[in-house]
Design a protein around this motif. Structure first.
Motif, PDB file in Angstrom:
ATOM      1  N   MET A 133     -34.814 -50.516  81.521  1.00  0.00           N
ATOM      2  CA  MET A 133     -34.182 -51.757  81.123  1.00  0.00           C
ATOM      3  C   MET A 133     -35.039 -52.921  81.627  1.00  0.00           C
ATOM      4  SD  MET A 133     -30.387 -53.280  82.099  1.00  0.00           S
ATOM      5  CE  MET A 133     -29.512 -51.998  81.281  1.00  0.00           C
ATOM      6  N   HIS A 134     -35.209 -53.918  80.779  1.00  0.00           N
ATOM      7  CA  HIS A 134     -35.971 -55.108  81.144  1.00  0.00           C
ATOM      8  C   HIS A 134     -35.248 -55.840  82.278  1.00  0.00           C
ATOM      9  CE1 HIS A 134     -37.951 -59.013  80.695  1.00  0.00           C
ATOM     10  NE2 HIS A 134     -38.907 -58.344  80.083  1.00  0.00           N
ATOM     11  N   PRO A 135     -35.977 -56.355  83.286  1.00  0.00           N
ATOM     12  CA  PRO A 135     -35.304 -57.043  84.400  1.00  0.00           C
ATOM     13  C   PRO A 135     -34.437 -58.221  83.967  1.00  0.00           C
ATOM     14  CG  PRO A 135     -37.595 -56.596  84.951  1.00  0.00           C
ATOM     15  CD  PRO A 135     -37.413 -56.210  83.518  1.00  0.00           C
ATOM     16  N   THR A 136     -34.888 -58.979  82.985  1.00  0.00           N
ATOM     17  CA  THR A 136     -34.086 -60.116  82.508  1.00  0.00           C
ATOM     18  C   THR A 136     -32.820 -59.628  81.819  1.00  0.00           C
ATOM     19  OG1 THR A 136     -36.128 -61.376  82.230  1.00  0.00           O
ATOM     20  CG2 THR A 136     -34.160 -62.242  81.156  1.00  0.00           C
ATOM     21  N   ALA A 137     -32.910 -58.524  81.087  1.00  0.00           N
ATOM     22  CA  ALA A 137     -31.717 -57.955  80.453  1.00  0.00           C
ATOM     23  C   ALA A 137     -30.729 -57.465  81.513  1.00  0.00           C
ATOM     24  CB  ALA A 137     -32.110 -56.814  79.520  1.00  0.00           C
ATOM     25  N   ALA A 138     -31.241 -56.878  82.600  1.00  0.00           N
ATOM     26  CA  ALA A 138     -30.365 -56.442  83.686  1.00  0.00           C
ATOM     27  C   ALA A 138     -29.692 -57.635  84.354  1.00  0.00           C
ATOM     28  CB  ALA A 138     -31.159 -55.641  84.712  1.00  0.00           C
ATOM     29  N   LEU A 139     -30.426 -58.733  84.525  1.00  0.00           N
ATOM     30  CA  LEU A 139     -29.839 -59.943  85.115  1.00  0.00           C
ATOM     31  C   LEU A 139     -28.749 -60.514  84.212  1.00  0.00           C
ATOM     32  CD1 LEU A 139     -30.056 -61.976  87.496  1.00  0.00           C
ATOM     33  CD2 LEU A 139     -31.643 -63.270  86.076  1.00  0.00           C
ATOM     34  N   LEU A 140     -28.980 -60.520  82.916  1.00  0.00           N
ATOM     35  CA  LEU A 140     -27.962 -61.007  81.978  1.00  0.00           C
ATOM     36  C   LEU A 140     -26.755 -60.079  81.935  1.00  0.00           C
ATOM     37  CD1 LEU A 140     -30.240 -62.269  79.075  1.00  0.00           C
ATOM     38  CD2 LEU A 140     -28.954 -63.647  80.714  1.00  0.00           C
ATOM     39  N   LEU A 141     -26.981 -58.777  82.042  1.00  0.00           N
ATOM     40  CA  LEU A 141     -25.868 -57.833  82.090  1.00  0.00           C
ATOM     41  C   LEU A 141     -25.042 -58.035  83.356  1.00  0.00           C
ATOM     42  CD1 LEU A 141     -24.476 -55.457  80.700  1.00  0.00           C
ATOM     43  CD2 LEU A 141     -26.015 -53.940  81.952  1.00  0.00           C
ATOM     44  N   TRP A 142     -25.719 -58.315  84.475  1.00  0.00           N
ATOM     45  CA  TRP A 142     -25.009 -58.621  85.726  1.00  0.00           C
ATOM     46  C   TRP A 142     -24.163 -59.888  85.573  1.00  0.00           C
ATOM     47  CZ3 TRP A 142     -26.028 -63.117  88.554  1.00  0.00           C
ATOM     48  CH2 TRP A 142     -25.296 -63.228  89.742  1.00  0.00           C
ATOM     49  N   LEU A 143     -24.746 -60.916  84.958  1.00  0.00           N
ATOM     50  CA  LEU A 143     -24.002 -62.158  84.750  1.00  0.00           C
ATOM     51  C   LEU A 143     -22.784 -61.919  83.872  1.00  0.00           C
ATOM     52  CD1 LEU A 143     -23.854 -65.227  85.172  1.00  0.00           C
ATOM     53  CD2 LEU A 143     -25.293 -65.471  83.145  1.00  0.00           C
ATOM     54  N   PHE A 144     -22.931 -61.099  82.852  1.00  0.00           N
ATOM     55  CA  PHE A 144     -21.799 -60.741  82.003  1.00  0.00           C
ATOM     56  C   PHE A 144     -20.721 -60.028  82.808  1.00  0.00           C
ATOM     57  CE2 PHE A 144     -19.854 -57.239  79.612  1.00  0.00           C
ATOM     58  CZ  PHE A 144     -19.074 -57.972  78.733  1.00  0.00           C
ATOM     59  N   GLY A 145     -21.133 -59.099  83.674  1.00  0.00           N
ATOM     60  CA  GLY A 145     -20.169 -58.383  84.500  1.00  0.00           C
ATOM     61  C   GLY A 145     -19.422 -59.297  85.441  1.00  0.00           C
ATOM     62  N   LEU A 174     -43.896 -58.428  83.941  1.00  0.00           N
ATOM     63  CA  LEU A 174     -42.715 -58.223  83.105  1.00  0.00           C
ATOM     64  C   LEU A 174     -43.024 -57.159  82.066  1.00  0.00           C
ATOM     65  CD1 LEU A 174     -41.306 -61.787  82.373  1.00  0.00           C
ATOM     66  CD2 LEU A 174     -40.253 -59.967  83.683  1.00  0.00           C
ATOM     67  N   PRO A 175     -42.198 -56.128  82.004  1.00  0.00           N
ATOM     68  CA  PRO A 175     -42.406 -55.141  80.945  1.00  0.00           C
ATOM     69  C   PRO A 175     -42.041 -55.744  79.593  1.00  0.00           C
ATOM     70  CG  PRO A 175     -40.409 -54.649  82.159  1.00  0.00           C
ATOM     71  CD  PRO A 175     -41.065 -55.798  82.857  1.00  0.00           C
ATOM     72  N   PRO A 176     -42.543 -55.173  78.536  1.00  0.00           N
ATOM     73  CA  PRO A 176     -42.180 -55.712  77.214  1.00  0.00           C
ATOM     74  C   PRO A 176     -40.715 -55.410  76.876  1.00  0.00           C
ATOM     75  CG  PRO A 176     -43.519 -53.743  76.986  1.00  0.00           C
ATOM     76  CD  PRO A 176     -43.483 -54.065  78.448  1.00  0.00           C
ATOM     77  N   TRP A 177     -40.144 -56.300  76.079  1.00  0.00           N
ATOM     78  CA  TRP A 177     -38.764 -56.105  75.620  1.00  0.00           C
ATOM     79  C   TRP A 177     -38.729 -54.954  74.623  1.00  0.00           C
ATOM     80  CZ3 TRP A 177     -34.211 -58.730  76.789  1.00  0.00           C
ATOM     81  CH2 TRP A 177     -34.343 -59.800  77.664  1.00  0.00           C
ATOM     82  N   THR A 178     -37.759 -54.080  74.803  1.00  0.00           N
ATOM     83  CA  THR A 178     -37.570 -52.991  73.850  1.00  0.00           C
ATOM     84  C   THR A 178     -36.432 -53.362  72.896  1.00  0.00           C
ATOM     85  OG1 THR A 178     -35.997 -51.847  75.279  1.00  0.00           O
ATOM     86  CG2 THR A 178     -38.332 -51.289  75.543  1.00  0.00           C
ATOM     87  N   VAL A 179     -36.262 -52.551  71.883  1.00  0.00           N
ATOM     88  CA  VAL A 179     -35.189 -52.799  70.913  1.00  0.00           C
ATOM     89  C   VAL A 179     -33.828 -52.684  71.592  1.00  0.00           C
ATOM     90  CG1 VAL A 179     -34.137 -51.963  68.777  1.00  0.00           C
ATOM     91  CG2 VAL A 179     -36.619 -52.009  68.998  1.00  0.00           C
ATOM     92  N   SER A 180     -33.680 -51.714  72.494  1.00  0.00           N
ATOM     93  CA  SER A 180     -32.392 -51.555  73.175  1.00  0.00           C
ATOM     94  C   SER A 180     -32.085 -52.750  74.082  1.00  0.00           C
ATOM     95  CB  SER A 180     -32.376 -50.259  73.978  1.00  0.00           C
ATOM     96  OG  SER A 180     -33.393 -50.265  74.951  1.00  0.00           O
ATOM     97  N   ASP A 181     -33.119 -53.336  74.705  1.00  0.00           N
ATOM     98  CA  ASP A 181     -32.908 -54.531  75.518  1.00  0.00           C
ATOM     99  C   ASP A 181     -32.422 -55.694  74.651  1.00  0.00           C
ATOM    100  OD1 ASP A 181     -33.741 -53.310  77.880  1.00  0.00           O
ATOM    101  OD2 ASP A 181     -35.845 -53.825  77.517  1.00  0.00           O
TER     102      ASP A 181
END
Length: 196
Positions: free
Chosen positions: A1-13, A173-180
């Protein structure tokens, strides 16, 4: 999972904990433990460190809400207050669980990368993102070392400040994947579904 996507998922939680009921909070807690079993120990440590915060929050809410007294004792809290206090304590525990998930999943370098990735678009507005990320990195590095008792007194003295060591910080930063991208795109819709 992309770090920025994980941060946004945390914010959502964290935002979701404010509107979820007991069932939703239990499901959120199960999601955190299922996706990152190593975070369970951090959750226990956070809860132990915050025990006085939990107790203070519970007492303020339990005794602060009017309603029917528990067992008709004059010194007892109200049933409505106890319900509200329990719900807010579980919400706080769920927020700590989300934080433990994020820290376990990303670590220090991942956190810095996530903040850098989420703030990078603001560089076009003139915000010095690199300086902010370096300061965050230094704060996170400083938090790892425990301070001795009474260290705040010596930190206030100007002459006692140690010389800063020069360090090089590299952020990848890793590249964004489709799932991210799908995850980040679906978060606002999930939040609206929870609220409505």
């Amino acid at each position: 999972m992309h770090p920025t996507a994980a941060l946004l998922l945390w914010l959502f939680g964290v935002l979701a904990t404010q509107v979820l009921s007991y069932t939703g909070l239990c499901l959120l807690f199960l999601f955190v433990v299922a996706t990152s079993p190593a975070s369970f120990l951090s959750i226990v440590q956070f809860a132990r460190r915050g025990r006085w915060l939990f107790l203070s929050l519970w007492l303020i809410l339990a005794y602060g809400k009017p309603g029917e007294l528990v067992a008709d004792y004059a010194w007892a809290p109200t049933w409505e207050g106890v319900y509200e206090a329990n719900l807010q304590a579980v919400r706080l525990l769920a927020m700590l669980a989300c934080l433990a998930w994020l820290l376990t999943r990303l670590g220090r370098n991942g956190m810095v990368s996530a903040v850098w990735g989420s703030l990078r678009p603001l560089a076009t507005l003139g915000l010095d993102v690199e300086r902010l990320v370096v300061r965050l990195s230094l704060v996170l590095e400083h938090l790892k070392t425990p301070l001795p008792s009474g260290a705040w007194k010596t930190m206030l003295l100007k002459e006692s400040r140690p010389e800063a060591e020069l360090q090089q910080i590299s952020i990848a930063l890793p590249p964004w994947t489709v799932s991210d991208r799908l995850l980040v795109f679906s978060l606002p819709f999930c939040f609206l579904w929870i609220v409505l």
